[in-house]
Design a protein around this motif. Structure first.
Motif, PDB file in Angstrom:
ATOM      1  N   UNK A  64      -7.465   4.569   0.733  1.00 38.71           N
ATOM      2  CA  UNK A  64      -8.392   5.379  -0.072  1.00 38.71           C
ATOM      3  C   UNK A  64      -7.597   6.375  -0.898  1.00 38.71           C
ATOM      4  N   UNK A  65      -7.946   6.493  -2.160  1.00 36.15           N
ATOM      5  CA  UNK A  65      -7.351   7.516  -3.028  1.00 36.15           C
ATOM      6  C   UNK A  65      -8.225   8.759  -2.940  1.00 36.15           C
ATOM      7  N   UNK A  66      -7.648   9.872  -2.483  1.00 38.29           N
ATOM      8  CA  UNK A  66      -8.407  11.115  -2.363  1.00 38.29           C
ATOM      9  C   UNK A  66      -8.863  11.596  -3.737  1.00 38.29           C
ATOM     10  N   UNK A  67     -10.000  12.279  -3.765  1.00 36.71           N
ATOM     11  CA  UNK A  67     -10.587  12.701  -5.051  1.00 36.71           C
ATOM     12  C   UNK A  67      -9.980  13.979  -5.574  1.00 36.71           C
ATOM     13  N   UNK A  68      -8.798  13.918  -6.087  1.00 39.98           N
ATOM     14  CA  UNK A  68      -8.045  15.131  -6.455  1.00 39.98           C
ATOM     15  C   UNK A  68      -8.557  15.808  -7.730  1.00 39.98           C
ATOM     16  N   UNK A  69      -8.585  17.157  -7.650  1.00 35.54           N
ATOM     17  CA  UNK A  69      -9.011  17.942  -8.812  1.00 35.54           C
ATOM     18  C   UNK A  69      -8.067  17.688  -9.997  1.00 35.54           C
ATOM     19  N   UNK A  70      -8.626  17.372 -11.128  1.00 40.47           N
ATOM     20  CA  UNK A  70      -7.948  17.104 -12.413  1.00 40.47           C
ATOM     21  C   UNK A  70      -7.245  15.744 -12.447  1.00 40.47           C
ATOM     22  N   UNK A  71      -7.130  15.071 -11.313  1.00 40.64           N
ATOM     23  CA  UNK A  71      -6.401  13.788 -11.280  1.00 40.64           C
ATOM     24  C   UNK A  71      -7.367  12.626 -10.996  1.00 40.64           C
ATOM     25  N   UNK A  72      -8.429  12.918 -10.249  1.00 45.32           N
ATOM     26  CA  UNK A  72      -9.377  11.859  -9.878  1.00 45.32           C
ATOM     27  C   UNK A  72     -10.303  11.511 -11.034  1.00 45.32           C
ATOM     28  N   UNK A  73      -9.728  10.843 -12.018  1.00 44.42           N
ATOM     29  CA  UNK A  73     -10.492  10.415 -13.197  1.00 44.42           C
ATOM     30  C   UNK A  73     -10.612   8.889 -13.186  1.00 44.42           C
ATOM     31  N   UNK A  74     -11.389   8.380 -14.151  1.00 45.17           N
ATOM     32  CA  UNK A  74     -11.751   6.957 -14.129  1.00 45.17           C
ATOM     33  C   UNK A  74     -10.536   6.022 -14.146  1.00 45.17           C
ATOM     34  N   UNK A  75      -9.479   6.366 -14.925  1.00 45.07           N
ATOM     35  CA  UNK A  75      -8.308   5.469 -15.023  1.00 45.07           C
ATOM     36  C   UNK A  75      -7.706   5.218 -13.652  1.00 45.07           C
ATOM     37  N   UNK A  76      -7.528   6.315 -12.898  1.00 40.51           N
ATOM     38  CA  UNK A  76      -6.882   6.187 -11.592  1.00 40.51           C
ATOM     39  C   UNK A  76      -7.825   5.538 -10.577  1.00 40.51           C
ATOM     40  N   UNK A  77      -9.063   6.022 -10.520  1.00 36.52           N
ATOM     41  CA  UNK A  77     -10.009   5.487  -9.532  1.00 36.52           C
ATOM     42  C   UNK A  77     -10.187   3.982  -9.727  1.00 36.52           C
ATOM     43  N   UNK A  78     -10.335   3.563 -10.994  1.00 37.88           N
ATOM     44  CA  UNK A  78     -10.548   2.139 -11.261  1.00 37.88           C
ATOM     45  C   UNK A  78      -9.310   1.323 -10.885  1.00 37.88           C
ATOM     46  N   UNK A  79      -8.117   1.867 -11.160  1.00 34.08           N
ATOM     47  CA  UNK A  79      -6.884   1.129 -10.838  1.00 34.08           C
ATOM     48  C   UNK A  79      -6.767   0.916  -9.328  1.00 34.08           C
ATOM     49  N   UNK A  80      -7.111   1.939  -8.548  1.00 36.34           N
ATOM     50  CA  UNK A  80      -7.029   1.816  -7.087  1.00 36.34           C
ATOM     51  C   UNK A  80      -8.071   0.805  -6.596  1.00 36.34           C
ATOM     52  N   UNK A  81      -9.283   0.912  -7.112  1.00 37.28           N
ATOM     53  CA  UNK A  81     -10.336  -0.015  -6.668  1.00 37.28           C
ATOM     54  C   UNK A  81     -10.001  -1.449  -7.082  1.00 37.28           C
ATOM     55  N   UNK A  82      -9.472  -1.629  -8.299  1.00 34.78           N
ATOM     56  CA  UNK A  82      -9.108  -2.979  -8.736  1.00 34.78           C
ATOM     57  C   UNK A  82      -8.006  -3.576  -7.871  1.00 34.78           C
ATOM     58  N   UNK A  83      -7.185  -2.690  -7.265  1.00 34.67           N
ATOM     59  CA  UNK A  83      -6.080  -3.172  -6.419  1.00 34.67           C
ATOM     60  C   UNK A  83      -6.535  -3.407  -4.977  1.00 34.67           C
ATOM     61  N   UNK A  84      -7.814  -3.209  -4.697  1.00 36.24           N
ATOM     62  CA  UNK A  84      -8.326  -3.528  -3.365  1.00 36.24           C
ATOM     63  C   UNK A  84      -8.545  -2.328  -2.466  1.00 36.24           C
ATOM     64  N   UNK A  85      -8.181  -1.116  -2.961  1.00 40.73           N
ATOM     65  CA  UNK A  85      -8.457   0.096  -2.192  1.00 40.73           C
ATOM     66  C   UNK A  85      -9.755   0.731  -2.658  1.00 40.73           C
ATOM     67  N   UNK A  86      -9.932   2.011  -2.314  1.00 44.27           N
ATOM     68  CA  UNK A  86     -11.106   2.730  -2.808  1.00 44.27           C
ATOM     69  C   UNK A  86     -10.655   3.870  -3.710  1.00 44.27           C
ATOM     70  N   UNK A  87     -10.985   3.783  -4.992  1.00 46.55           N
ATOM     71  CA  UNK A  87     -10.710   4.876  -5.915  1.00 46.55           C
ATOM     72  C   UNK A  87     -11.798   5.932  -5.788  1.00 46.55           C
ATOM     73  N   UNK A  88     -11.432   7.179  -6.136  1.00 48.14           N
ATOM     74  CA  UNK A  88     -12.409   8.267  -6.008  1.00 48.14           C
ATOM     75  C   UNK A  88     -12.328   9.187  -7.223  1.00 48.14           C
ATOM     76  N   UNK A  89     -13.470   9.473  -7.801  1.00 53.62           N
ATOM     77  CA  UNK A  89     -13.546  10.448  -8.900  1.00 53.62           C
ATOM     78  C   UNK A  89     -13.748  11.838  -8.310  1.00 53.62           C
ATOM     79  N   UNK A  90     -13.153  12.843  -8.919  1.00 57.16           N
ATOM     80  CA  UNK A  90     -13.388  14.221  -8.488  1.00 57.16           C
ATOM     81  C   UNK A  90     -14.552  14.802  -9.276  1.00 57.16           C
ATOM     82  N   UNK A  91     -15.628  15.147  -8.581  1.00 56.00           N
ATOM     83  CA  UNK A  91     -16.819  15.642  -9.298  1.00 56.00           C
ATOM     84  C   UNK A  91     -16.507  16.928 -10.062  1.00 56.00           C
ATOM     85  N   UNK A  92     -15.707  17.832  -9.444  1.00 55.40           N
ATOM     86  CA  UNK A  92     -15.478  19.144 -10.062  1.00 55.40           C
ATOM     87  C   UNK A  92     -14.487  19.071 -11.215  1.00 55.40           C
ATOM     88  N   UNK A  93     -13.834  17.928 -11.374  1.00 52.03           N
ATOM     89  CA  UNK A  93     -12.914  17.746 -12.504  1.00 52.03           C
ATOM     90  C   UNK A  93     -13.683  17.715 -13.828  1.00 52.03           C
TER      91      UNK A  93
END
Ligand code: NAD
Length: 324
Positions: free
Chosen positions: A16-45
């Motif tokens: 699982x990719x933790x939902x990091x402030x300023x880093x948990x955006x769509x590019x990263x979350x989607x890349x992790x999910x596409x690779x078979x893990x769980x991407x996470x968006x940061x709501x407060x970002x």
């Protein structure tokens, strides 16, 4: 790699990719999910709940795999409109939410009623048990090594993970101190059913931060993070740099320093500017001790595949040892 975590989250690998402030955006979350893990968006970002709704839609254009949204409820300079954030999450059909901090029971009730799987992140067995009683589906237990907020009890993962697993009935994700397949094998051996990583995912090709930040993580050793805001009981693990040193110097003056004194140094907008401009000496950069284990900048796909391979090899070697 099937277990309760992969089943509950609908993912291939329990990473699982933790939902990091300023880093948990769509590019990263989607890349992790596409690779078979769980991407996470940061709501407060996102500046507003409506922007969060748009970011969720953007992520859906980049992946057809599950991804989650993190909502952290800790002290902030500007109070986020949590009610509207949860409205957007529920209305947008998000199936997985990672919560952290002081989450009211009513929030858990609302998310559960909407059929959302709740992963609650916390730093002590006591808080994990309270969250389990309130109906969370998964606990992500964050050891002292972690980036961000390790709590005030300083229990590292090697003790905290098995203690949480022994106390809880719900599955446990191990967080903090994990950067590769060795850490993953260790976490699974301790009874966790998945791993959460933040800092390691910042040093990937897809992470939406300046190259200087990634290189700083490659260069940093395991002893090059600092715990700031301890004196305010809001401990925060960040990279050693002139800003974190200045915060510590202010905190250690006789009488300490009120948050208002530290605010110009630690505020998130300044940290964001450092992440985006690459001026890594001019803001707080959140990072865990695993910075000392990071020595390259792979894609999320490369990182996850080699982690799984290394984890399997480590677990097989341990099995062979016990069979011998
Ligand atoms: P921000 O600009 O609102 O605050 C900057 C830092 O100061 C944060 O660590 C925050 O907790 C702390 N802070 C704010 N008001 C405070 C107060 N009155 N007393 C003591 N400490 C105070 O934060 P941001 O960078 O925009 O981040 C938004 C939220 O996400 C914050 O709650 C932050 O703590 C959290 N966050 C969590 C992690 C994590 O590891 N879980 C990492 C980064 C940020």
């Amino acid at each position: 790699m099937k277990n309760r975590i992969t089943e509950l989250l609908g993912i291939r690998y329990p990473i699982i990719q933790g939902g990091m402030q300023w880093v948990g955006r769509a590019e990263l979350a989607a890349a992790v999910s596409n690779a078979g893990g769980l991407g996470t968006l940061g709501a407060l970002t996102q500046p507003t709940p409506e922007d969060l709704g748009r970011e969720i839609e953007r992520c859906r254009t980049l992946t057809d795999k599950p991804f989650g949204v993190n909502v952290t409820m800790l002290p902030t300079v500007n109070p986020p409109p949590y009610e509207r954030i949860f409205d957007v999450i529920v209305q947008s059909g998000i199936r997985i939410v990672e919560t952290a901090g002081n989450v009211p029971a009513a929030v858990f009730d609302r998310l559960r009623a909407a059929g959302i799987v709740i992963v609650h992140k916390c730093t002590s067995v006591r808080h994990a048990l309270a969250a389990e009683k309130r109906g969370v589906h998964i606990v992500s237990i964050d050891g002292f090594e972690c980036a961000g907020h390790p709590g005030e009890e300083d229990v590292p993962g090697l003790v905290l993970i098995p203690a949480a697993v022994a106390a809880l009935g719900v599955p446990v994700i191990a967080s903090g101190g994990i950067a590769d397949g060795r850490g993953m094998a260790a976490a699974l051996s301790l009874g966790a059913e998945g791993v959460n990583m933040g800092t390691r995912f910042v040093a990937t090709r897809e992470a939406p931060v300046h190259e200087n930040v990634k290189q700083a993580l490659v260069k940093a050793r395991e002893n090059e993070t600092r715990l700031i805001m301890r004196t305010l009981r809001n401990s925060s693990r960040v990279l050693l740099n002139p800003v974190s040193e200045e915060v510590l110097e202010l905190e250690h003056r006789p009488g300490g320093a009120a948050f208002e004194v530290l605010r110009p140094l630690v505020n998130g907008q300044r940290g964001r500017a450092a992440l985006e401009s690459g001026d890594i000496t001019n803001g707080v950069i959140w990072a865990g001790m695993v910075a000392g284990l990071i020595d390259d900048i792979p894609s999320c796909g490369e990182l996850i595949e080699r982690m799984v391979t290394q984890c399997r090899a480590r677990l097989a070697a341990a099995t062979a040892l016990t069979a011998a």
